[in-house]
Write a protein that holds these residues in place. Structure first.
Motif, PDB file in Angstrom:
ATOM      1  N   ASN A   1       0.811  -1.487   0.106  1.00 27.56           N
ATOM      2  CA  ASN A   1       0.029   0.037   0.134  1.00 27.56           C
ATOM      3  C   ASN A   1       0.802   1.523   0.404  1.00 27.56           C
ATOM      4  OD1 ASN A   1      -2.166  -1.335  -0.035  1.00 27.56           O
ATOM      5  ND2 ASN A   1      -2.114  -1.516   2.355  1.00 27.56           N
ATOM      6  N   GLY A   2       2.157   0.656  -0.188  1.00 23.84           N
ATOM      7  CA  GLY A   2       3.231   2.316   0.098  1.00 23.84           C
ATOM      8  C   GLY A   2       3.288   2.875   1.182  1.00 23.84           C
ATOM      9  N   GLY A   3       2.861   2.158   2.145  1.00 22.58           N
ATOM     10  CA  GLY A   3       3.305   2.665   3.924  1.00 22.58           C
ATOM     11  C   GLY A   3       4.672   2.045   4.352  1.00 22.58           C
ATOM     12  N   VAL A   4       5.385   2.468   5.546  1.00 23.00           N
ATOM     13  CA  VAL A   4       7.161   2.428   5.670  1.00 23.00           C
ATOM     14  C   VAL A   4       7.129   1.560   6.786  1.00 23.00           C
ATOM     15  CG1 VAL A   4       9.166   3.665   6.344  1.00 23.00           C
ATOM     16  CG2 VAL A   4       6.997   4.815   4.463  1.00 23.00           C
ATOM     17  N   ILE A   5       7.252   0.339   6.244  1.00 19.28           N
ATOM     18  CA  ILE A   5       7.485  -0.609   7.292  1.00 19.28           C
ATOM     19  C   ILE A   5       8.900  -0.405   8.306  1.00 19.28           C
ATOM     20  CG2 ILE A   5       8.432  -3.294   7.302  1.00 19.28           C
ATOM     21  CD1 ILE A   5       6.864  -3.643   4.753  1.00 19.28           C
ATOM     22  N   ASP A   6      10.099   0.656   7.632  1.00 19.73           N
ATOM     23  CA  ASP A   6      10.962   0.647   7.672  1.00 19.73           C
ATOM     24  C   ASP A   6      11.557   1.104   6.930  1.00 19.73           C
ATOM     25  OD1 ASP A   6      11.976   1.139  10.346  1.00 19.73           O
ATOM     26  OD2 ASP A   6      14.068  -1.096   9.977  1.00 19.73           O
ATOM     27  N   ASP A   7      12.506   2.596   7.919  1.00 20.28           N
ATOM     28  CA  ASP A   7      13.715   3.005   7.310  1.00 20.28           C
ATOM     29  C   ASP A   7      14.970   2.498   7.490  1.00 20.28           C
ATOM     30  OD1 ASP A   7      13.487   3.959   9.492  1.00 20.28           O
ATOM     31  OD2 ASP A   7      14.335   6.190   8.858  1.00 20.28           O
ATOM     32  N   VAL A   8      15.703   2.250   6.443  1.00 17.01           N
ATOM     33  CA  VAL A   8      17.068   1.512   6.825  1.00 17.01           C
ATOM     34  C   VAL A   8      17.965   2.162   5.665  1.00 17.01           C
ATOM     35  CG1 VAL A   8      15.844  -0.558   6.814  1.00 17.01           C
ATOM     36  CG2 VAL A   8      16.679   0.419   4.582  1.00 17.01           C
TER      37      VAL A   8
ATOM     38  N   ASP B   1      10.797   5.942 -11.084  1.00 15.60           N
ATOM     39  CA  ASP B   1      11.056   5.288 -12.639  1.00 15.60           C
ATOM     40  C   ASP B   1      12.038   4.287 -12.620  1.00 15.60           C
ATOM     41  OD1 ASP B   1      13.335   6.555 -10.761  1.00 15.60           O
ATOM     42  OD2 ASP B   1      14.495   7.075 -12.594  1.00 15.60           O
ATOM     43  N   LYS B   2      12.134   3.692 -11.465  1.00 18.05           N
ATOM     44  CA  LYS B   2      11.887   2.306 -11.489  1.00 18.05           C
ATOM     45  C   LYS B   2      11.415   1.492 -12.080  1.00 18.05           C
ATOM     46  CE  LYS B   2      13.351   0.839  -7.158  1.00 18.05           C
ATOM     47  NZ  LYS B   2      13.489   0.307  -5.663  1.00 18.05           N
ATOM     48  N   ASP B   3      11.453   0.271 -12.748  1.00 15.73           N
ATOM     49  CA  ASP B   3      10.230  -0.338 -13.489  1.00 15.73           C
ATOM     50  C   ASP B   3       9.439  -1.244 -12.739  1.00 15.73           C
ATOM     51  OD1 ASP B   3      11.534   0.122 -15.849  1.00 15.73           O
ATOM     52  OD2 ASP B   3      12.556  -2.030 -16.043  1.00 15.73           O
ATOM     53  N   ASP B   4       9.716  -1.317 -11.500  1.00 20.29           N
ATOM     54  CA  ASP B   4       9.335  -1.991 -10.492  1.00 20.29           C
ATOM     55  C   ASP B   4       9.453  -2.224  -9.001  1.00 20.29           C
ATOM     56  OD1 ASP B   4       6.283  -3.112  -9.633  1.00 20.29           O
ATOM     57  OD2 ASP B   4       7.507  -5.098  -9.875  1.00 20.29           O
ATOM     58  N   PHE B   5       8.569  -1.619  -8.298  1.00 19.16           N
ATOM     59  CA  PHE B   5       9.408  -2.045  -6.113  1.00 19.16           C
ATOM     60  C   PHE B   5       8.216  -1.935  -5.815  1.00 19.16           C
ATOM     61  CE2 PHE B   5       9.191   2.434  -7.390  1.00 19.16           C
ATOM     62  CZ  PHE B   5       8.545   2.638  -6.213  1.00 19.16           C
ATOM     63  N   VAL B   6       7.898  -2.594  -4.693  1.00 19.84           N
ATOM     64  CA  VAL B   6       7.004  -3.398  -3.669  1.00 19.84           C
ATOM     65  C   VAL B   6       6.436  -1.674  -3.454  1.00 19.84           C
ATOM     66  CG1 VAL B   6       6.340  -4.203  -1.527  1.00 19.84           C
ATOM     67  CG2 VAL B   6       8.018  -5.078  -2.578  1.00 19.84           C
ATOM     68  N   GLY B   7       5.554  -1.959  -3.631  1.00 15.25           N
ATOM     69  CA  GLY B   7       4.641   0.179  -3.166  1.00 15.25           C
ATOM     70  C   GLY B   7       4.642   0.842  -4.343  1.00 15.25           C
ATOM     71  N   LYS B   8       5.264   0.683  -5.463  1.00 17.17           N
ATOM     72  CA  LYS B   8       5.203   1.106  -6.294  1.00 17.17           C
ATOM     73  C   LYS B   8       3.659   2.218  -7.076  1.00 17.17           C
ATOM     74  CE  LYS B   8       6.828   2.915 -11.128  1.00 17.17           C
ATOM     75  NZ  LYS B   8       7.139   1.809 -12.388  1.00 17.17           N
ATOM     76  N   ASP B   9       2.905   0.624  -7.304  1.00 20.39           N
ATOM     77  CA  ASP B   9       1.420   1.385  -7.768  1.00 20.39           C
ATOM     78  C   ASP B   9       0.188   1.714  -7.046  1.00 20.39           C
ATOM     79  OD1 ASP B   9       1.852  -0.083  -9.818  1.00 20.39           O
ATOM     80  OD2 ASP B   9       0.963  -2.028  -9.613  1.00 20.39           O
ATOM     81  N   ALA B  10       0.692   1.745  -5.365  1.00 19.33           N
ATOM     82  CA  ALA B  10       0.349   2.180  -4.727  1.00 19.33           C
ATOM     83  C   ALA B  10       0.547   3.889  -4.466  1.00 19.33           C
ATOM     84  CB  ALA B  10       0.531   2.045  -3.148  1.00 19.33           C
ATOM     85  N   LEU B  11       2.157   3.890  -4.388  1.00 19.52           N
ATOM     86  CA  LEU B  11       2.142   5.846  -4.584  1.00 19.52           C
ATOM     87  C   LEU B  11       2.075   5.964  -5.800  1.00 19.52           C
ATOM     88  CD1 LEU B  11       6.459   4.969  -3.411  1.00 19.52           C
ATOM     89  CD2 LEU B  11       3.943   5.554  -1.644  1.00 19.52           C
ATOM     90  N   ALA B  12       1.666   5.704  -7.047  1.00 18.73           N
ATOM     91  CA  ALA B  12       1.348   6.624  -8.099  1.00 18.73           C
ATOM     92  C   ALA B  12       0.142   6.662  -8.258  1.00 18.73           C
ATOM     93  CB  ALA B  12       1.641   5.332  -9.464  1.00 18.73           C
ATOM     94  N   ALA B  13      -0.784   6.249  -7.347  1.00 17.84           N
ATOM     95  CA  ALA B  13      -2.362   6.498  -7.798  1.00 17.84           C
ATOM     96  C   ALA B  13      -2.794   7.060  -6.450  1.00 17.84           C
ATOM     97  CB  ALA B  13      -3.182   4.799  -7.114  1.00 17.84           C
ATOM     98  N   ALA B  14      -2.067   7.651  -5.384  1.00 14.97           N
ATOM     99  CA  ALA B  14      -2.225   8.282  -3.635  1.00 14.97           C
ATOM    100  C   ALA B  14      -2.818   9.203  -4.243  1.00 14.97           C
ATOM    101  CB  ALA B  14      -1.027   7.853  -3.705  1.00 14.97           C
TER     102      ALA B  14
END
Length: 367
Positions: free
Chosen positions: A93-100, A267-280
């Protein structure tokens, strides 16, 4: 605190008279003498922090960079060997599990350091997504010690037992790392930190951690180094405008809301949460800095009001700034109230304290 974990330096802290608190399931020193004295020491000379509660993972194997590109919001595969990068682990969902922080140690060799309280969550995401890449949780075998402040480099360079540092600390840029040894064993030295000052984080085997702590104190005490606890660490990071997971970051908060859109490589092809961020939505609350006069600070959960008294947001962290001498806070507010210079009110236990939206960070060290 029988149910809490302790770091390899626990006995050192007890001997120094530290007060302890539960932090992410660990018994950690909150202070040794005075919150203010420890805070000012870091700004003026240096502080010594035990951050061994943090979690460390090695990520190795052909294509490890590409795997981390998919797992994390930043572009990891293009990092240079020897560099570090702040990044975010997001959910679907684009939420932050953790910052690393990610360190590239070789072409297919990375070190990822995450927050103590999120260790199991980060490990689970690695297990779910990494495929054939070799992941190792090395947290239980290592201690992490931070030296932070304007004299940090001088102290680490003069510490007995630290040898073979390459590149030299004088040549090491910010968000980069050096290899070295302490008493002949491997030592990892990163020029990173969580205080807004120059500083280093040193990763060493547990067995050598007490000796390294002692050596750093011996080197640094004549230069003003003091042991510092979590209380000072929190006011230091707040002055520097740095987010704390569980306050400014959570799975209910998107990176752009927290002012971290810059670390997301959309601009990456894909990463976890990308679709949710694009639609936010663009109308979600955003993180701002607030300053106010006086000594009554807004604390986490206190309401933020507009000039007419209507609720527009909520404080996530706040304190009387030891360095600046007035109260500061981080808060999520409606976008219409987020412009720098906007006059707002903080509801401090029924008293409305005038506050002003201020550019972050509140404090910036001299280069």
């Amino acid at each position: 605190m029988p149910d809490l974990r302790t770091t390899p330096l626990h006995d050192r802290h007890a001997a120094l008279g530290a007060s302890f608190t539960d932090f992410g399931g660990w018994s950690m020193p909150v202070r040794y003498t005075s919150d203010l004295a420890e805070h000012h020491a870091v700004r003026q000379a240096a502080g010594l922090f035990d951050i061994s509660h943090m979690a460390e993972f090695t990520v190795r194997g052909v294509g490890a960079g590409a795997v981390l590109d998919h797992l994390l919001a930043g572009r990891i595969s293009t990092m240079r060997v020897g560099k570090a990068k702040y990044s975010l682990l997001l959910d679907e969902n684009g939420g932050v599990i953790d910052d690393v922080i990610v360190y590239r140690r070789g072409e297919d060799d990375f070190l990822v350091i995450s927050n103590a309280g999120n260790r199991a969550l980060v490990a689970a995401e690695f297990d779910r997504l990494v495929g054939d890449i070799e992941i190792a949780d090395i947290s239980d075998d290592h201690a992490l010690i931070a030296v932070q402040g304007p004299r940090a480099r001088e102290i680490v360079e003069a510490t007995a037992g630290i040898d073979d540092v390459t590149p030299s600390l004088a040549d090491l840029g910010y968000y980069a790392w050096s290899g070295g040894t302490f008493r002949g064993d491997d030592l990892f030295i990163a020029r990173t930190g969580y205080t807004g000052e120059d500083g280093f984080e040193l990763l060493v085997a547990n067995a050598l951690a007490p000796a390294l702590w002692d050596a750093l104190l011996a080197s640094g005490e004549p230069l003003g180094l003091v042991p510092a606890g979590l209380a000072a660490r929190d006011t230091l990071r707040l002055e520097a405008g740095m987010p704390l997971h569980g306050h400014e970051l959570s799975t209910d908060i998107l990176p752009a809301q927290a002012g971290l859109g810059r670390v997301v490589a959309m601009d990456k092809d894909d990463f976890v949460g990308k679709d949710a961020l694009a639609a936010a939505s663009d109308d979600l609350p955003v993180l701002v800095g607030l300053t106010a006069e006086g000594r009554r600070a807004g604390r986490a959960g206190y309401a933020v009001l507009d000039a007419e008294g209507a609720p527009v947001g909520e404080i996530t962290s706040g304190a009387l700034s030891p360095t600046l001498g007035h109260t500061i806070a981080l808060a999520f507010v409606a976008p219409a109230s987020a412009a720098v210079g906007t006059d707002l009110l903080i509801d401090v236990r029924g008293t409305r304290i005038p506050a002003t939206v201020t550019a972050l960070p509140f404090y910036r060290r001299n280069a």
